[in-house]
Design a protein around this motif. Structure first.
Motif, short mmCIF file in Angstrom:
data_model
loop_
_atom_site.label_atom_id
_atom_site.label_comp_id
_atom_site.label_asym_id
_atom_site.label_seq_id
_atom_site.Cartn_x
_atom_site.Cartn_y
_atom_site.Cartn_z
N TYR A 196 -13.72 10.39 33.84
CA TYR A 196 -12.27 10.29 33.76
C TYR A 196 -11.86 9.94 32.34
O TYR A 196 -12.62 9.37 31.58
CB TYR A 196 -11.73 9.21 34.71
N VAL A 197 -10.62 10.30 32.00
CA VAL A 197 -10.03 9.95 30.71
C VAL A 197 -8.76 9.16 30.98
O VAL A 197 -7.94 9.54 31.83
CB VAL A 197 -9.69 11.20 29.89
N VAL A 198 -8.59 8.02 30.27
CA VAL A 198 -7.41 7.18 30.43
C VAL A 198 -6.78 6.96 29.07
O VAL A 198 -7.47 6.70 28.08
CB VAL A 198 -7.79 5.81 31.04
N SER A 199 -5.45 7.07 29.02
CA SER A 199 -4.76 6.87 27.75
C SER A 199 -3.42 6.20 27.96
O SER A 199 -2.73 6.45 28.95
CB SER A 199 -4.52 8.22 27.06
N GLY A 200 -3.04 5.35 27.01
CA GLY A 200 -1.69 4.80 26.97
C GLY A 200 -0.77 5.78 26.28
O GLY A 200 -1.20 6.78 25.69
N GLY A 201 0.52 5.51 26.34
CA GLY A 201 1.49 6.41 25.74
C GLY A 201 1.53 6.35 24.24
O GLY A 201 2.24 7.13 23.61
N ASP A 202 0.77 5.43 23.62
CA ASP A 202 0.79 5.28 22.17
C ASP A 202 -0.35 6.04 21.48
O ASP A 202 -0.58 5.86 20.30
CB ASP A 202 0.73 3.80 21.78
N ALA A 203 -1.05 6.90 22.23
CA ALA A 203 -2.10 7.72 21.61
C ALA A 203 -1.47 8.78 20.70
O ALA A 203 -0.27 9.04 20.76
CB ALA A 203 -2.96 8.38 22.69
N GLU A 204 -2.29 9.39 19.87
CA GLU A 204 -1.79 10.44 18.99
C GLU A 204 -1.16 11.56 19.81
O GLU A 204 -1.66 11.92 20.87
CB GLU A 204 -2.94 11.01 18.16
N PRO A 205 -0.04 12.13 19.34
CA PRO A 205 0.63 13.20 20.10
C PRO A 205 -0.29 14.37 20.46
O PRO A 205 -0.22 14.88 21.58
CB PRO A 205 1.75 13.66 19.14
N ALA A 206 -1.15 14.77 19.54
CA ALA A 206 -2.06 15.89 19.84
C ALA A 206 -3.04 15.53 20.94
O ALA A 206 -3.40 16.36 21.77
CB ALA A 206 -2.82 16.30 18.57
N VAL A 207 -3.48 14.26 20.96
CA VAL A 207 -4.39 13.81 22.01
C VAL A 207 -3.68 13.78 23.35
O VAL A 207 -4.23 14.19 24.38
CB VAL A 207 -4.95 12.42 21.65
N LEU A 208 -2.43 13.30 23.38
CA LEU A 208 -1.67 13.28 24.62
C LEU A 208 -1.43 14.69 25.15
O LEU A 208 -1.49 14.94 26.35
CB LEU A 208 -0.33 12.57 24.41
N ASP A 209 -1.17 15.63 24.25
CA ASP A 209 -0.99 17.02 24.69
C ASP A 209 -2.27 17.55 25.32
O ASP A 209 -2.23 18.24 26.35
CB ASP A 209 -0.61 17.91 23.49
N ALA A 210 -3.41 17.25 24.71
CA ALA A 210 -4.68 17.70 25.28
C ALA A 210 -4.93 17.05 26.64
O ALA A 210 -5.42 17.69 27.58
CB ALA A 210 -5.83 17.38 24.32
N LEU A 211 -4.56 15.79 26.77
CA LEU A 211 -4.76 15.08 28.04
C LEU A 211 -3.87 15.66 29.13
O LEU A 211 -4.32 15.84 30.27
CB LEU A 211 -4.45 13.59 27.85
N ARG A 212 -2.62 15.99 28.81
CA ARG A 212 -1.71 16.53 29.82
C ARG A 212 -2.20 17.87 30.37
O ARG A 212 -1.87 18.25 31.49
CB ARG A 212 -0.31 16.70 29.22
#
Length: 213
Positions: free
Chosen positions: A71-87
């Motif tokens: 699993y991958v877990v991230s807060g909303g303060d991660a880098e925008p590109a990383v959040l896009d990849a996670l979504r």
């Protein structure tokens, strides 16, 4: 041979690392080169890269080959590109977090009356409320922290355990499986009573090879 479930943390703060470890999962970290050591995660479980978003996409592509991350877990303060990849990993968690019960729905689910509110006609003080932050990973509810109300005696261990169990039971009842939640719990004479749940920026995605992408 037993292999613990591995959770890759993109924003590995102390509370999140501790919550993952306390639940019996194995915390890993993904960090950008030169950004400093990950909180509480040893170097052998830290993936260091110049391009975290690309590394995350590579892990997804390699999931069937046994990258080891579940699993991958991230807060909303991660880098925008990383959040896009996670979504883009798994559409399921976003759908799960889209429905949150209001107070009336909570009463129906729990089969109980609401906790006293601030506008008590008898002039009594409202019941104190604590805030419980959790993140759920495939239906496992990891406790991040509890903000206890001020101006009241400290709760005993059994009362604190009751709050934790109440929140976990509520999240099970509403079918919450992935992502962050904040639950407001009134500390009533009859015991802890949830009064509100809201989503938080914490996101969770599965790297299981069978997950739809």
């Amino acid at each position: 041979m037993y292999k613990p479930c591995r959770v890759l943390l993109l924003t590995p703060d102390d509370g999140l690392v501790r919550a993952v470890s306390d639940t019996g999962l194995e915390p890993w970290a993904l960090r950008r080169t030169g950004s400093g050591a990950a909180c509480g995660i040893p170097p052998e479980r830290t993936l260091t890269t110049d391009d975290p978003a690309r590394t995350l996409r590579d892990l997804v592509a390699d999931a069937g080959a046994g990258s080891g991350i579940d699993y991958v877990v991230s807060g909303g303060d991660a880098e925008p590109a990383v959040l896009d990849a996670l979504r883009n990993l798994d559409p399921g968690p976003a759908r799960t977090a889209s429905w949150l019960p209001d107070r009336a729905e909570l009463r129906r689910i729990l089969g109980r009356e609401p906790a006293p509110g601030p506008a008590d006609p008898d002039g009594d003080e409202p019941e104190p409320v604590c805030l419980v932050d959790t993140v759920s990973v495939s239906g496992m509810h990891l406790l991040l922290g509890i903000a206890w109300p001020e101006r009241r005696p400290p709760l005993g261990e059994s009362e604190q355990a009751g709050v934790r169990e109440t929140v976990r039971r509520l999240l099970d009842l509403i079918g919450h499986e992935f992502g962050g939640m904040r639950t407001e719990v009134a500390l009533t004479p009859a015991g802890p009573s949830p009064v509100k749940v809201t989503g938080t920026p914490l996101q969770v995605a599965s790297l299981d090879p069978g997950t739809e992408r």
